[in-house]
Design a protein around this motif. Structure first.
Motif, PDB file in Angstrom:
ATOM      1  N   LEU A  73       0.845  -1.211   0.000  1.00  7.41           N
ATOM      2  CA  LEU A  73       0.000   0.000   0.000  1.00  7.41           C
ATOM      3  C   LEU A  73       0.874   1.252   0.000  1.00  7.41           C
ATOM      4  N   LYS A  74       1.931   1.215   0.782  1.00 14.45           N
ATOM      5  CA  LYS A  74       2.852   2.364   0.816  1.00 14.45           C
ATOM      6  C   LYS A  74       3.485   2.576  -0.559  1.00 14.45           C
ATOM      7  N   TYR A  75       3.782   1.488  -1.259  1.00 11.04           N
ATOM      8  CA  TYR A  75       4.393   1.606  -2.584  1.00 11.04           C
ATOM      9  C   TYR A  75       3.408   2.238  -3.574  1.00 11.04           C
ATOM     10  N   ILE A  76       2.143   1.822  -3.492  1.00 12.39           N
ATOM     11  CA  ILE A  76       1.117   2.447  -4.341  1.00 12.39           C
ATOM     12  C   ILE A  76       1.038   3.942  -4.028  1.00 12.39           C
ATOM     13  N   GLY A  77       1.018   4.284  -2.751  1.00  8.55           N
ATOM     14  CA  GLY A  77       0.966   5.694  -2.352  1.00  8.55           C
ATOM     15  C   GLY A  77       2.168   6.471  -2.887  1.00  8.55           C
ATOM     16  N   TYR A  78       3.351   5.868  -2.778  1.00  8.46           N
ATOM     17  CA  TYR A  78       4.591   6.480  -3.277  1.00  8.46           C
ATOM     18  C   TYR A  78       4.491   6.781  -4.771  1.00  8.46           C
ATOM     19  N   LEU A  79       3.976   5.826  -5.542  1.00  6.49           N
ATOM     20  CA  LEU A  79       3.861   6.033  -6.993  1.00  6.49           C
ATOM     21  C   LEU A  79       2.822   7.107  -7.311  1.00  6.49           C
ATOM     22  N   ILE A  80       1.684   7.078  -6.614  1.00 10.36           N
ATOM     23  CA  ILE A  80       0.584   7.996  -6.937  1.00 10.36           C
ATOM     24  C   ILE A  80       0.904   9.433  -6.478  1.00 10.36           C
ATOM     25  N   ARG A  81       1.874   9.566  -5.586  1.00  7.51           N
ATOM     26  CA  ARG A  81       2.316  10.926  -5.245  1.00  7.51           C
ATOM     27  C   ARG A  81       3.096  11.578  -6.410  1.00  7.51           C
ATOM     28  N   GLN A  82       3.562  10.726  -7.357  1.00  2.00           N
ATOM     29  CA  GLN A  82       4.347  11.262  -8.479  1.00  2.00           C
ATOM     30  C   GLN A  82       3.595  11.263  -9.805  1.00  2.00           C
ATOM     31  N   ARG A  83       2.510  10.499  -9.877  1.00  2.04           N
ATOM     32  CA  ARG A  83       1.838  10.262 -11.154  1.00  2.04           C
ATOM     33  C   ARG A  83       0.335  10.207 -10.929  1.00  2.04           C
ATOM     34  N   LYS A  84      -0.417  10.430 -11.999  1.00  2.00           N
ATOM     35  CA  LYS A  84      -1.869  10.354 -11.867  1.00  2.00           C
ATOM     36  C   LYS A  84      -2.336   8.903 -11.674  1.00  2.00           C
ATOM     37  N   GLY A 136       1.845   5.959 -14.905  1.00  2.00           N
ATOM     38  CA  GLY A 136       2.044   7.220 -15.630  1.00  2.00           C
ATOM     39  C   GLY A 136       0.789   8.073 -15.622  1.00  2.00           C
ATOM     40  N   GLU A 137       0.607   8.837 -16.694  1.00  2.00           N
ATOM     41  CA  GLU A 137      -0.506   9.795 -16.709  1.00  2.00           C
ATOM     42  C   GLU A 137      -1.823   9.191 -17.206  1.00  2.00           C
ATOM     43  N   ALA A 138      -1.803   7.951 -17.656  1.00  2.00           N
ATOM     44  CA  ALA A 138      -3.044   7.328 -18.143  1.00  2.00           C
ATOM     45  C   ALA A 138      -3.317   6.014 -17.410  1.00  2.00           C
ATOM     46  N   SER A 152      -3.814   2.238 -16.968  1.00  2.00           N
ATOM     47  CA  SER A 152      -3.172   1.162 -17.727  1.00  2.00           C
ATOM     48  C   SER A 152      -3.455  -0.182 -17.059  1.00  2.00           C
ATOM     49  N   TYR A 153      -2.949  -1.246 -17.693  1.00  3.48           N
ATOM     50  CA  TYR A 153      -3.027  -2.575 -17.093  1.00  3.48           C
ATOM     51  C   TYR A 153      -2.487  -2.577 -15.660  1.00  3.48           C
ATOM     52  N   ALA A 154      -1.515  -1.722 -15.360  1.00  2.03           N
ATOM     53  CA  ALA A 154      -0.929  -1.704 -14.017  1.00  2.03           C
ATOM     54  C   ALA A 154      -2.002  -1.415 -12.964  1.00  2.03           C
ATOM     55  N   ASP A 155      -2.851  -0.409 -13.228  1.00  2.00           N
ATOM     56  CA  ASP A 155      -3.910  -0.075 -12.275  1.00  2.00           C
ATOM     57  C   ASP A 155      -4.902  -1.231 -12.129  1.00  2.00           C
ATOM     58  N   LEU A 156      -5.255  -1.839 -13.268  1.00  2.00           N
ATOM     59  CA  LEU A 156      -6.265  -2.900 -13.227  1.00  2.00           C
ATOM     60  C   LEU A 156      -5.729  -4.139 -12.512  1.00  2.00           C
ATOM     61  N   ALA A 157      -4.457  -4.470 -12.743  1.00  2.00           N
ATOM     62  CA  ALA A 157      -3.865  -5.623 -12.056  1.00  2.00           C
ATOM     63  C   ALA A 157      -3.822  -5.369 -10.552  1.00  2.00           C
ATOM     64  N   ALA A 158      -3.322  -4.202 -10.171  1.00  2.00           N
ATOM     65  CA  ALA A 158      -3.209  -3.884  -8.739  1.00  2.00           C
ATOM     66  C   ALA A 158      -4.585  -3.881  -8.075  1.00  2.00           C
ATOM     67  N   ALA A 159      -5.553  -3.226  -8.712  1.00  2.00           N
ATOM     68  CA  ALA A 159      -6.889  -3.124  -8.118  1.00  2.00           C
ATOM     69  C   ALA A 159      -7.576  -4.489  -8.062  1.00  2.00           C
ATOM     70  N   ALA A 208      -3.024   6.007  -1.423  1.00  2.00           N
ATOM     71  CA  ALA A 208      -3.332   4.707  -2.025  1.00  2.00           C
ATOM     72  C   ALA A 208      -4.837   4.469  -1.996  1.00  2.00           C
ATOM     73  N   ARG A 209      -5.472   4.823  -0.884  1.00  2.00           N
ATOM     74  CA  ARG A 209      -6.930   4.636  -0.773  1.00  2.00           C
ATOM     75  C   ARG A 209      -7.661   5.480  -1.822  1.00  2.00           C
ATOM     76  N   ASP A 210      -7.234   6.725  -1.995  1.00  2.00           N
ATOM     77  CA  ASP A 210      -7.884   7.594  -2.985  1.00  2.00           C
ATOM     78  C   ASP A 210      -7.729   7.053  -4.409  1.00  2.00           C
ATOM     79  N   TRP A 211      -6.530   6.525  -4.708  1.00  4.41           N
ATOM     80  CA  TRP A 211      -6.329   5.901  -6.027  1.00  4.41           C
ATOM     81  C   TRP A 211      -7.285   4.717  -6.202  1.00  4.41           C
TER      82      TRP A 211
END
Lengths: 230, 230
Positions: A149-160, A164-166, A168-175, A195-198
């Motif tokens: 969860l902390k890693y997701i938060g870390y990434l989302i603090r830098q990117r939408k 990245g900015e769109a 992608s499969y990364a969001d769908l796999a994680a979710a 992470a919760r907001d994402w």
């Protein structure tokens, strides 16, 4: 029409259910109990795992990462800016890195042991490993989830979005992987508000709706499972 | 020039060493002891695993399957009929299925436990898991390898190479994983003559030569390791 062999609480299957919903592909869902090792299913995927996609053009596409590549190769270009694997080779590396992170690492450390112990083992016969859950296994998984969860938060603090900015499969796999754990009430959402907001953003997409209807017989979902304002 | 962070007996690294040799790509090899968890290496791959490829156009490509996709996307077309991932989407599914089979399944059931127990643990400090090998672990791996050899034999009875009529990533992944186990003398080659003949064909390719020079300090390779007529 496409056929997807899946299990409602297999996180890898959920990743593909979300992906095809995002792409507007309709598929018949057939529930597969992999522990039964059905011969006709092993013919489709000798590894004996879900998900497996069957389409008119191909007898069998086994495994979530391979299905994701297949869907991109057969539909990606037509999706334009809704494509889930970006066109640029460097951006594709980042999406694939995070898909691998969540399917392999989060899968092995969190979602697979939790789903196996708390869901699959309820329905598996004793002679193939069914029975009560092992608390040692799920204690480890519940501890591991915190750094993810902390890693997701870390990434989302830098990117939408995660890669990245769109979207992608990364969001769908994680979710997808998180959603299985969320059904069980084992996601410590207080750990990281970003992470919760994402997750709230991904969860509110129409593609997510069918997941909310899945139920484990005799086990209610956690109160936050289908709540978009958890 | 490209840089490949690897370990000489990491099967995933060997898969990429074979692939770049087949493609004629030169790379500087840098040995990484992943158990040291070097910060500069974790910045290249937060998952902390080998291999990682670094090139002028990209800061980091982590993981053998992701590197294989990257190499195909950046060089595939120019390789024409020596391309390691075929052009047809259905044929790509079969190559990826077998690459996944050998990197995930053979890796988890055979090559990773054997390399970890018999090689890595010799060099790892005790506080991060070093020490004598656990016979229970390598007994299981030595039993598991038998059905994988039979599966290779089964495939090669129907096709010239593992995934079809041309050499592909599937052959290189499978041979890379087998080569680590072969160093240890733990491949029961008598099990399947067709599988052995296929391995002899892959092993005699020039791309394989550099693997033969790798040595574990204080542990000689099995007599058949570099023998082309084993």
């Amino acid at each position: 029409m496409a056929i997807l062999y899946h299990h409602p609480f297999c996180p890898h299957s959920r990743f593909i259910r979300l992906s095809i919903a995002e792409m507007g592909i309709e598929a018949d869902l057939i529930e597969e109990k992999v522990w039964e090792r059905r011969e006709a299913f092993l013919a489709l995927n000798p590894a004996g795992t879900t998900p497996v996609l069957v389409e008119e053009q191909i007898a069998s596409v086994p495994g979530s990462r391979i299905i994701a590549e297949w869907l991109d190769e057969t539909r990606g270009l037509a999706l334009n800016d809704r494509r889930l694997l970006p066109e640029n080779p460097s951006a594709r590396v980042e999406v694939r890195r995070l898909v691998a992170w969540f399917t392999e690492k989060f899968g092995a450390e969190v979602s697979e042991p939790l789903v196996h112990e708390k869901i699959y083992k309820r329905f598996m016969p004793g002679d193939v490993g069914g029975g009560p859950p092992d608390p040692a296994v799920f204690r480890a998984a519940k501890s591991n989830i915190r750094y993810h969860l902390k890693y997701i938060g870390y990434l989302i603090r830098q990117r939408k979005w995660l890669a990245g900015e769109a979207l992608s499969y990364a969001d769908l796999a994680a979710a997808a992987h998180l959603s299985c754990v969320d059904y069980l009430g084992d996601v410590p959402w207080d750990e990281d508000a970003v992470a919760r907001d994402w997750y709230a953003r991904v969860k509110s997409r129409p593609s997510f709706r069918t997941l909310f209807e899945d139920r484990v017989l005799g086990m209610a979902p956690s109160p936050v499972y289908a709540d978009l304002d958890f």
